[in-house]
Design a protein around this motif. Structure first.
Motif, PDB file in Angstrom:
ATOM      1  N   SER A  17      46.130  38.457  43.150  1.00  0.00           N
ATOM      2  CA  SER A  17      45.531  37.642  44.208  1.00  0.00           C
ATOM      3  C   SER A  17      44.785  36.442  43.634  1.00  0.00           C
ATOM      4  O   SER A  17      44.977  35.311  44.086  1.00  0.00           O
ATOM      5  N   VAL A  18      43.936  36.684  42.619  1.00  0.00           N
ATOM      6  CA  VAL A  18      43.136  35.602  42.031  1.00  0.00           C
ATOM      7  C   VAL A  18      44.043  34.546  41.398  1.00  0.00           C
ATOM      8  O   VAL A  18      43.807  33.343  41.540  1.00  0.00           O
ATOM      9  N   LEU A  34      47.889  40.111  29.085  1.00  0.00           N
ATOM     10  CA  LEU A  34      47.293  39.167  30.032  1.00  0.00           C
ATOM     11  C   LEU A  34      47.006  37.831  29.356  1.00  0.00           C
ATOM     12  O   LEU A  34      47.652  36.840  29.642  1.00  0.00           O
ATOM     13  N   LEU A  35      46.037  37.813  28.460  1.00  0.00           N
ATOM     14  CA  LEU A  35      45.693  36.557  27.792  1.00  0.00           C
ATOM     15  C   LEU A  35      46.847  36.094  26.918  1.00  0.00           C
ATOM     16  O   LEU A  35      47.377  36.854  26.124  1.00  0.00           O
ATOM     17  N   SER A  43      40.517  29.950  31.138  1.00  0.00           N
ATOM     18  CA  SER A  43      39.107  30.328  31.112  1.00  0.00           C
ATOM     19  C   SER A  43      38.472  30.323  32.504  1.00  0.00           C
ATOM     20  O   SER A  43      37.661  31.199  32.814  1.00  0.00           O
ATOM     21  N   MET A  44      38.839  29.379  33.333  1.00  0.00           N
ATOM     22  CA  MET A  44      38.297  29.352  34.699  1.00  0.00           C
ATOM     23  C   MET A  44      38.800  30.552  35.505  1.00  0.00           C
ATOM     24  O   MET A  44      38.050  31.161  36.265  1.00  0.00           O
ATOM     25  N   ALA A  45      40.066  30.896  35.323  1.00  0.00           N
ATOM     26  CA  ALA A  45      40.634  32.038  36.042  1.00  0.00           C
ATOM     27  C   ALA A  45      39.983  33.349  35.584  1.00  0.00           C
ATOM     28  O   ALA A  45      39.799  34.260  36.388  1.00  0.00           O
ATOM     29  N   VAL A  46      39.626  33.434  34.303  1.00  0.00           N
ATOM     30  CA  VAL A  46      38.938  34.632  33.810  1.00  0.00           C
ATOM     31  C   VAL A  46      37.608  34.794  34.551  1.00  0.00           C
ATOM     32  O   VAL A  46      37.268  35.892  34.999  1.00  0.00           O
ATOM     33  N   LEU A  49      38.317  35.899  38.039  1.00  0.00           N
ATOM     34  CA  LEU A  49      38.759  37.285  38.033  1.00  0.00           C
ATOM     35  C   LEU A  49      37.587  38.239  37.846  1.00  0.00           C
ATOM     36  O   LEU A  49      37.479  39.251  38.546  1.00  0.00           O
ATOM     37  N   VAL A  50      36.688  37.906  36.929  1.00  0.00           N
ATOM     38  CA  VAL A  50      35.506  38.744  36.710  1.00  0.00           C
ATOM     39  C   VAL A  50      34.687  38.828  37.999  1.00  0.00           C
ATOM     40  O   VAL A  50      34.267  39.912  38.412  1.00  0.00           O
ATOM     41  N   ALA A  51      34.465  37.701  38.651  1.00  0.00           N
ATOM     42  CA  ALA A  51      33.696  37.686  39.902  1.00  0.00           C
ATOM     43  C   ALA A  51      34.398  38.521  40.979  1.00  0.00           C
ATOM     44  O   ALA A  51      33.744  39.280  41.707  1.00  0.00           O
TER      45      ALA A  51
END
Length: 85
Positions: A17-18, A34-35, A43-46, A49-51
């Motif tokens: 989804s993210v 993944l990475l 980095s922005m997507a990480v 994703l964390v949020a």
């Protein structure tokens, strides 16, 4: 289905989804890197994703937890989520 399998599927749903990669969801399994393998996961997507994982699972992920090892594959990411619950 044990909790880790369920967590892995739930984490995958958040990831897909993210990143907006619903069209490729079927090709992502627990061992998918993944990475470095998902160009959308920058980095922005990480951070997004964390949020999203924090919100979805009602957990808090520390900055120190955001490592290349944790983002190696879905299993390692799901393991972090289980650890934080």
């Amino acid at each position: 289905m044990d909790q880790t399998t369920t967590t892995t599927e739930d984490v995958k749903a958040v990831l897909v989804s993210v990143l907006g990669i619903e069209d490729r969801a079927a090709s992502i399994d627990a061992d998918t890197e993944l990475l470095g393998s998902l160009p959308e996961l920058d980095s922005m997507a990480v951070l997004e994703l964390v949020a999203a994982l924090e919100e979805r699972f009602a957990i808090s992920i520390d900055d120190d937890d955001v490592t290349a090892e944790v983002f190696e594959n879905l299993n390692t990411l799901a393991a972090l989520v289980d650890e934080k619950r």
